[in-house]
Design an enzyme around this catalytic site. Structure first.
Site, short mmCIF file in Angstrom:
data_model
loop_
_atom_site.label_atom_id
_atom_site.label_comp_id
_atom_site.label_asym_id
_atom_site.label_seq_id
_atom_site.Cartn_x
_atom_site.Cartn_y
_atom_site.Cartn_z
N ALA A 91 0.84 -1.19 0.00
CA ALA A 91 0.00 0.00 0.00
C ALA A 91 0.88 1.25 0.00
O ALA A 91 2.07 1.19 0.30
CB ALA A 91 -0.91 0.00 1.22
N GLY A 133 -0.85 -5.00 0.56
CA GLY A 133 -2.04 -4.84 -0.26
C GLY A 133 -1.90 -5.51 -1.62
O GLY A 133 -2.90 -5.95 -2.20
N GLU A 140 -2.81 -9.02 -1.06
CA GLU A 140 -4.25 -9.10 -0.89
C GLU A 140 -4.97 -8.98 -2.22
O GLU A 140 -5.96 -9.68 -2.48
CB GLU A 140 -4.72 -8.00 0.08
CG GLU A 140 -4.35 -8.30 1.53
CD GLU A 140 -4.62 -7.15 2.47
OE1 GLU A 140 -5.19 -7.41 3.55
OE2 GLU A 140 -4.25 -6.01 2.16
N GLU A 173 3.09 -5.87 7.10
CA GLU A 173 2.44 -4.80 7.86
C GLU A 173 2.84 -4.76 9.32
O GLU A 173 2.93 -3.68 9.93
CB GLU A 173 0.91 -4.94 7.76
CG GLU A 173 0.31 -4.55 6.43
CD GLU A 173 0.24 -5.72 5.45
OE1 GLU A 173 -0.55 -5.63 4.50
OE2 GLU A 173 0.97 -6.71 5.65
#
Length: 256
Positions: free
Chosen positions: A64, A107, A110, A130
């Site tokens: 991200a 992300g 994901e 993360e």
């Protein structure tokens, strides 16, 4: 006009290419909105039967956009509700294939896990770093990985924030195929075109039934499977498929 992605159609395959090369395709909110919006457009387009999501040779998506999140508070996140956009991906009815080169982290991992099939380079790397930033996955990472690996292995990978090799991901059923890095897109497109020749209604019904098996009881899953089986008999493709079998010729499916 999209700013962070490129999209085009190759015969019956819709392609979405992530396009933030300077930051290894790090995902910001606008980029996610563009990805989801294009997925929805392809899902509505009758000329598209399969969707491919790809990054660059260096990275599928390396996580991200941290700069976007660094000043967030619980209240700003609650009001922005950024993960509502991600939830729309599960509503896409057509097959989504991820072509993964390089990094698929945070992300990016994901996003790949939201796809139905994943084809990865032999040197691709997956993971959720993360925890090293004092946070955790928020777009479904803990859920997807636990369903794939089981509780103990998922906890280990997410707690440590380590990167997973393509071979480990393959051995644990997270990805479908491993190929040389220069062949990732070619192999993904070959598989996409193969799927595009299948009867679209059957493909749609199968996808719904398989994902129902993840979240519902065996009884409920079997009930939905049978309903979808019956529904395929309302299609012209069912008649064409069985007629072609009887006549010993290849079927020509129209998606109706």
């Amino acid at each position: 006009m999209n700013k962070y992605i490129q999209s085009y159609i190759d015969e019956s395959v819709g392609i979405i290419q992530l396009n933030r090369p300077k930051v290894l395709n790090a995902l910001n909110r606008k980029m996610v909105e563009e990805i989801v919006g294009q997925l929805e457009m392809f899902d509505r387009d009758p000329s598209v039967r399969v969707i491919v999501l790809r990054g660059s040779e260096q990275a599928f998506a390396a996580g991200a956009d941290i700069d976007e999140m660094i000043e967030e508070t619980p209240l700003t996140l609650e009001l922005a509700n950024p993960f509502a956009e991600w939830d729309k991906i599960s509503l896409i009815k057509k097959p989504i294939l991820a072509a993964v080169n390089g990094f698929a982290l945070g992300g990016g991992f994901e996003l790949a896990l939201h796809c139905d099939l994943i084809i990865a380079a032999d040197d691709a790397r997956f993971g959720f770093p993360e925890v090293k930033l004092g946070v955790m996955p928020g777009a479904g990472g803990t859920q997807f990985l636990t369903k794939a690996l089981g509780t103990k292995k998922a906890l280990e990978w997410i707690w440590l924030g380590e990167q997973m090799s393509a071979s480990v991901a393959f051995e644990n059923g997270i990805i479908n195929r491993i190929v040389a890095r220069e062949l990732v897109v070619e192999e993904t497109m070959r598989l996409a075109h193969q799927l595009a020749k299948q009867p679209p209604i059957s493909i749609r019904m199968i996808k719904e039934a398989v994902y129902t098996a993840l979240d519902e009881s065996l009884k409920e899953g079997k009930t939905l499977e049978r309903k979808n089986f019956y529904l395929t008999f309302a299609s012209e493709d069912q008649k064409e498929g069985m007629q072609a079998f009887s006549e010993k010729r290849p079927p020509s499916f129209k998606g109706v």
